[in-house]
Design an enzyme around this catalytic site. Structure first.
Site, PDB file in Angstrom:
ATOM      1  CD  GLU A  80      14.967   9.495  -0.238  1.00  0.00           C
ATOM      2  OE1 GLU A  80      16.221   9.557  -0.253  1.00  0.00           O
ATOM      3  OE2 GLU A  80      14.257  10.064   0.619  1.00  0.00           O
ATOM      4  CB  CYS A 142      11.029   4.567   2.635  1.00  0.00           C
ATOM      5  SG  CYS A 142       9.438   5.019   3.359  1.00  0.00           S
ATOM      6  CG  HIS A 166      10.935   9.764   1.987  1.00  0.00           C
ATOM      7  ND1 HIS A 166      12.170   9.167   1.934  1.00  0.00           N
ATOM      8  CD2 HIS A 166      10.166   8.981   2.820  1.00  0.00           C
ATOM      9  CE1 HIS A 166      12.160   8.076   2.699  1.00  0.00           C
ATOM     10  NE2 HIS A 166      10.955   7.937   3.237  1.00  0.00           N
TER      11      HIS A 166
HETATM   12  N1  PCA Z   1       7.686   6.024   5.671  1.00  0.00           N
HETATM   13  C1  PCA Z   1       8.631   5.119   6.294  1.00  0.00           C
HETATM   14  C2  PCA Z   1       8.033   3.761   6.126  1.00  0.00           C
HETATM   15  C3  PCA Z   1       6.623   3.973   5.743  1.00  0.00           C
HETATM   16  C4  PCA Z   1       6.525   5.391   5.369  1.00  0.00           C
HETATM   17  O1  PCA Z   1       5.553   5.955   4.853  1.00  0.00           O
HETATM   18  C5  PCA Z   1      10.061   5.309   5.830  1.00  0.00           C
HETATM   19  O2  PCA Z   1      10.436   6.452   5.507  1.00  0.00           O
HETATM   20  O3  PCA Z   1      10.834   4.344   5.822  1.00  0.00           O
END
Ligand code: PCA
Length: 200
Positions: A80, A142, A166
């Site tokens: 990100e 996240c 992610h």
């Molecule tokens: N993904 C979520 C919250 C927990 C996770 O593993 C997110 O992308 O916000």
């Protein structure tokens, strides 16, 4: 040796497992590049996740922090670029669903990742692993932990490599939900080891 705090999340919504939880448990205690990895699992709760993360940061005083989360539906590893000062989303694991809330009152609108995200993406692609920089971490947990993490280092006036990556659903999750692209867990784990290998 330098210390890397590597966090994942517990399962949430209707996902039976969270690959990031399994991976941080697998990598806890391992050495990647010049870093010894401390793996920790965070709750998926707006009022607790950041607090738990910040406690780990205080206790461990890591040299780098990489937080991981599941982005079910994405088909690439996505470091990100930015976290924004907003909590907004579907109910978390405690049933709380904030609408248009700020994370830090009077905090800046956004923080940029201090991870070498371009180098990570290039290293992944060189290893034939699909990857791209993501320009939105969403407004759920996240984004919340990434913003909160970078806010702590801003407050300390300290810059270490810190940010969020992610990952796609694991194969197990895509079997559970036929519409999700899913990768073998060990491929996701190897991808993260490659990305972490770019830390200095
Ligand atoms: N993904 C979520 C919250 C927990 C996770 O593993 C997110 O992308 O916000």
């Amino acid at each position: 040796m330098k210390k890397l705090l590597l966090t994942g999340f517990e399962p949430f919504l209707d996902h039976g497992v969270n690959p990031t939880e399994l991976i941080v448990i697998n990598l806890d205690g391992k050495t990647i590049g010049g870093f010894s990895v401390v793996g920790r699992v965070l709750p998926v709760e707006f009022h607790r996740s950041a607090e738990v993360l910040v406690d780990h940061v205080r206790e461990l005083e890591p040299d780098a922090v990489v937080c991981l989360g599941l982005a079910a539906g994405r088909d690439k590893i996505t470091p990100e670029r930015v976290a924004i000062n907003i909590n907004d989303g579907v109910p978390d694991n405690s049933g709380r669903n904030p609408v248009d809330e700020t994370i830090v009152e009077d905090g800046p609108a956004a923080y940029f990742s201090t991870l070498p995200i371009r180098k990570m993406v290039n290293a992944l692609r060189n290893s034939r692993i699909p990857a791209e920089i993501s320009n939105t971490a969403g407004t759920y947990l996240c984004n919340n932990v990434m913003y909160s993490l970078l806010h702590v280092y801003e407050g300390k006036g300290e810059t270490i490599p810190a940010g969020f990556i992610h990952v796609p659903a694991s194969f197990e999750l895509s079997v559970e939900n036929g519409k999700l692209p899913g990768w073998p867990l060990d491929t996701i784990q190897r991808a993260l080891e490659i990305a972490i290998g770019e830390l200095e």
